[in-house]
Enzyme design. Structure first.
Site, PDB file in Angstrom:
ATOM      1  N   GLN A 136     -10.261  -2.636   2.513  1.00 38.68           N
ATOM      2  CA  GLN A 136      -9.734  -3.353   3.683  1.00 38.68           C
ATOM      3  C   GLN A 136      -9.667  -2.473   4.926  1.00 38.68           C
ATOM      4  O   GLN A 136      -9.166  -2.900   5.957  1.00 38.68           O
ATOM      5  CB  GLN A 136      -8.388  -4.000   3.378  1.00 38.68           C
ATOM      6  N   MET A 145       0.855  -1.194   0.000  1.00 38.15           N
ATOM      7  CA  MET A 145       0.000   0.000   0.000  1.00 38.15           C
ATOM      8  C   MET A 145       0.892   1.246   0.000  1.00 38.15           C
ATOM      9  O   MET A 145       0.448   2.342   0.330  1.00 38.15           O
ATOM     10  CB  MET A 145      -0.932  -0.018   1.215  1.00 38.15           C
ATOM     11  N   ASP A 175       2.510  -9.474   9.026  1.00 37.00           N
ATOM     12  CA  ASP A 175       1.079  -9.765   8.897  1.00 37.00           C
ATOM     13  C   ASP A 175       0.921 -11.274   8.703  1.00 37.00           C
ATOM     14  O   ASP A 175       0.502 -11.732   7.631  1.00 37.00           O
ATOM     15  CB  ASP A 175       0.505  -9.006   7.697  1.00 37.00           C
ATOM     16  N   LEU A 208       6.848   2.878   1.347  1.00 33.51           N
ATOM     17  CA  LEU A 208       7.689   1.688   1.522  1.00 33.51           C
ATOM     18  C   LEU A 208       8.727   1.863   2.622  1.00 33.51           C
ATOM     19  O   LEU A 208       9.255   2.950   2.824  1.00 33.51           O
ATOM     20  CB  LEU A 208       8.397   1.379   0.195  1.00 33.51           C
ATOM     21  N   HIS A 209       8.987   0.773   3.309  1.00 32.43           N
ATOM     22  CA  HIS A 209      10.048   0.754   4.316  1.00 32.43           C
ATOM     23  C   HIS A 209      10.974  -0.423   4.002  1.00 32.43           C
ATOM     24  O   HIS A 209      10.753  -1.156   3.016  1.00 32.43           O
ATOM     25  CB  HIS A 209       9.457   0.655   5.726  1.00 32.43           C
ATOM     26  N   HIS A 247       9.499  -3.787   3.014  1.00 31.11           N
ATOM     27  CA  HIS A 247       9.063  -3.911   1.613  1.00 31.11           C
ATOM     28  C   HIS A 247      10.269  -4.098   0.696  1.00 31.11           C
ATOM     29  O   HIS A 247      10.243  -4.893  -0.243  1.00 31.11           O
ATOM     30  CB  HIS A 247       8.342  -2.638   1.153  1.00 31.11           C
ATOM     31  N   SER A 291       4.488   0.843   7.803  1.00 30.66           N
ATOM     32  CA  SER A 291       4.252   2.191   7.266  1.00 30.66           C
ATOM     33  C   SER A 291       3.570   3.050   8.329  1.00 30.66           C
ATOM     34  O   SER A 291       3.672   4.271   8.322  1.00 30.66           O
ATOM     35  CB  SER A 291       3.364   2.122   6.026  1.00 30.66           C
TER      36      SER A 291
HETATM   37  O1  PAF Z   1      -0.064  -5.880   3.472  1.00 29.57           O
HETATM   38  C1  PAF Z   1      -0.500  -4.927   2.781  1.00 29.57           C
HETATM   39  O2  PAF Z   1       0.149  -3.898   2.598  1.00 29.57           O
HETATM   40  C2  PAF Z   1      -1.886  -5.050   2.166  1.00 29.57           C
HETATM   41  O3  PAF Z   1      -2.756  -5.714   3.016  1.00 29.57           O
HETATM   42  C3  PAF Z   1      -1.876  -5.690   0.773  1.00 29.57           C
HETATM   43  C4  PAF Z   1      -1.417  -7.135   0.822  1.00 29.57           C
HETATM   44  C5  PAF Z   1      -0.961  -4.900  -0.153  1.00 29.57           C
HETATM   45  C6  PAF Z   1      -3.283  -5.674   0.178  1.00 29.57           C
HETATM   46  O4  PAF Z   1      -3.760  -4.379   0.060  1.00 29.57           O
END
Ligand code: PAF
Length: 305
Positions: free
Chosen positions: A84, A53, A173, A56-57, A60, A209
Site C-alpha cells: 500500500q 500497521m 481514513d 499504536l496511538h 488505535h 502514527s
Molecule cells: O489503516 C491502516 O493502518 C492500514 O491501511 C490497514 C487498514 C491496517 C491496512 O494495512
C-alpha cells in the site's frame, strides 16, 4: 507454548498482574493464527479484528477497547503492508516498535497480536490482488495510485486468516473505511465493519502514527488543519450552507502556511465520494496535505438536513 514475554524479552508492570494464560500472545505464522481461530470458532466465540500497521496511538487503543467491549476474542494485526506504499513513500522508515505495541495492546484488552513477516504474507510468486473500482479513484487514490489496492488486498487476506465477526477502523481514513465497506458488500464477506470516530490530541491534531515525523515547528503549524475543519463545522452550525465557500476558506487558511502543500481539500458525499455541492445527508470535508515531507490527512463529517 513459549510464553510471549520470554520471546520478546522483559515483563511490564501490567504483566505482573496477569497470568501467562491471560497475557497477550504474539503470533507470526498464518497457520498458527488460523489454528487458534478454529478453536474459538468451535466454541462459538465472537472474534474482532483491529487491523493496524503498528506504532499504536490512542486512536488505535480506542478501537481495541471498543472491540473488547463487544467481542470475546480481540486480535490486533500489526503489519506494515508494503503493497500500500508507493515507491517514494515512507515504507522503509515507517515507525515500528513491537514491544511498545505489545504493552499498549495488552493494556487496552487485546488477546492476540498477529504480526506476520512480509514473506509470510507475500511469499515468492505472490500474484493476487483485490481492487475496488471508482471509490479508489477519488481523493487519496488520485495522488497515491495503487494504495487502496494494497489496502484491500491485505485486509482481505487478514479477514481470510482471522475470520473476524467484526473489524474496527478509524474514520480518520474515511475513504479507506468506505472502500473496505464496499469490498465487504461486493464480495459478500461475513465481517461487519465498525467505523469509529477520529481521536484527536488535546490541541485538535488527529492522531496518526506519522505525527512522530513532525518537527516541533511542523507540529505547531499542523494545527491549522483541525482548526480549519472545526471552523467549518461551526459555520455550518451557524447556518452556512455554501460548501464551495467552506472549502475555499479551509484552503485559504492552509495556504497561509507556506510550509504546507495542499494535495486536496474537498466536500464530497459519503456514498460515492462525488463532489457535494449542497449539504444533504452526510457530507465529508476531507483534506490531505504535506507538511515538509510528512503527508497528513484529516476530515470532518457534516450532517445535512
Ligand atoms: O489503516 C491502516 O493502518 C492500514 O491501511 C490497514 C487498514 C491496517 C491496512 O494495512
Amino acid at each position: 507454548m513459549t510464553p510471549v514475554c520470554a520471546k520478546i524479552g522483559g515483563r511490564s508492570d501490567i504483566m505482573k498482574n496477569r497470568s501467562s494464560e491471560d497475557a497477550i500472545k504474539i503470533i507470526e505464522s498464518i497457520a498458527k493464527m488460523k489454528a487458534r481461530i478454529r478453536k474459538y470458532k468451535e466454541k462459538n466465540l465472537s472474534i474482532a479484528l483491529v487491523p493496524t500497521m503498528g506504532y499504536l496511538h490512542k486512536g488505535h487503543l480506542s478501537l481495541i477497547e471498543k472491540a473488547k467491549a463487544n467481542t470475546e476474542v480481540v486480535v490486533v494485526s500489526i503489519f506494515v503492508n508494503p503493497t500500500q506504499f508507493g515507491e517514494n513513500e515512507d515504507y522503509g522508515v515507517y515507525p515500528r516498535d513491537l514491544e511498545r505495541d505489545r504493552k499498549l495492546s495488552e493494556e487496552a484488552g487485546a488477546d492476540y497480536i498477529f504480526n506476520p513477516s512480509v514473506e509470510e504474507i507475500y511469499p515468492r510468486g505472490y500474484n493476487t490482488y483485490v481492487e475496488v473500482e471508482k471509490l479508489t479513484e477519488k481523493l487519496c487514490g488520485k495522488s497515491r495510485p495503487g494504495h487502496f489496492r494494497g489496502v484491500t488486498t491485505i485486509v482481505n487476506k487478514l479477514f481470510n486468516i482471522i475470520e473476524p465477526d467484526r473489524a474496527y477502523f478509524g474514520l480518520k481514513d474515511a475513504q479507506q473505511v468506505l472502500v473496505i465497506m464496499k469490498m465487504v458488500e461486493d464480495l459478500n464477506m461475513n465481517t461487519e465493519i465498525i467505523p469509529c470516530p477520529i481521536v484527536r490530541e488535546e490541541d485538535g491534531l488527529a492522531m496518526s502514527s506519522r505525527n512522530v515525523y513532525l518537527s516541533k515547528k511542523e507540529r505547531s503549524i499542523s494545527l491549522v488543519l483541525s482548526k480549519s475543519l472545526f471552523e467549518a463545522k461551526d459555520k455550518v452550525n451557524a447556518g452556512e450552507r455554501n460548501l464551495a465557500k467552506i472549502v475555499a476558506r479551509i484552503k485559504a487558511n492552509i495556504d497561509n502556511e507556506s510550509e504546507i502543500t495542499i494535495d486536496y481539500v474537498k466536500a464530497v458525499n459519503m456514498i460515492n465520494l462525488e463532489n457535494a455541492t449542497t449539504l444533504e445527508n452526510k457530507v465529508l470535508i476531507a483534506l490531505a496535505v504535506k507538511i515538509g515531507k510528512v503527508r497528513l490527512i484529516d476530515n470532518i463529517i457534516l450532517e445535512g438536513n
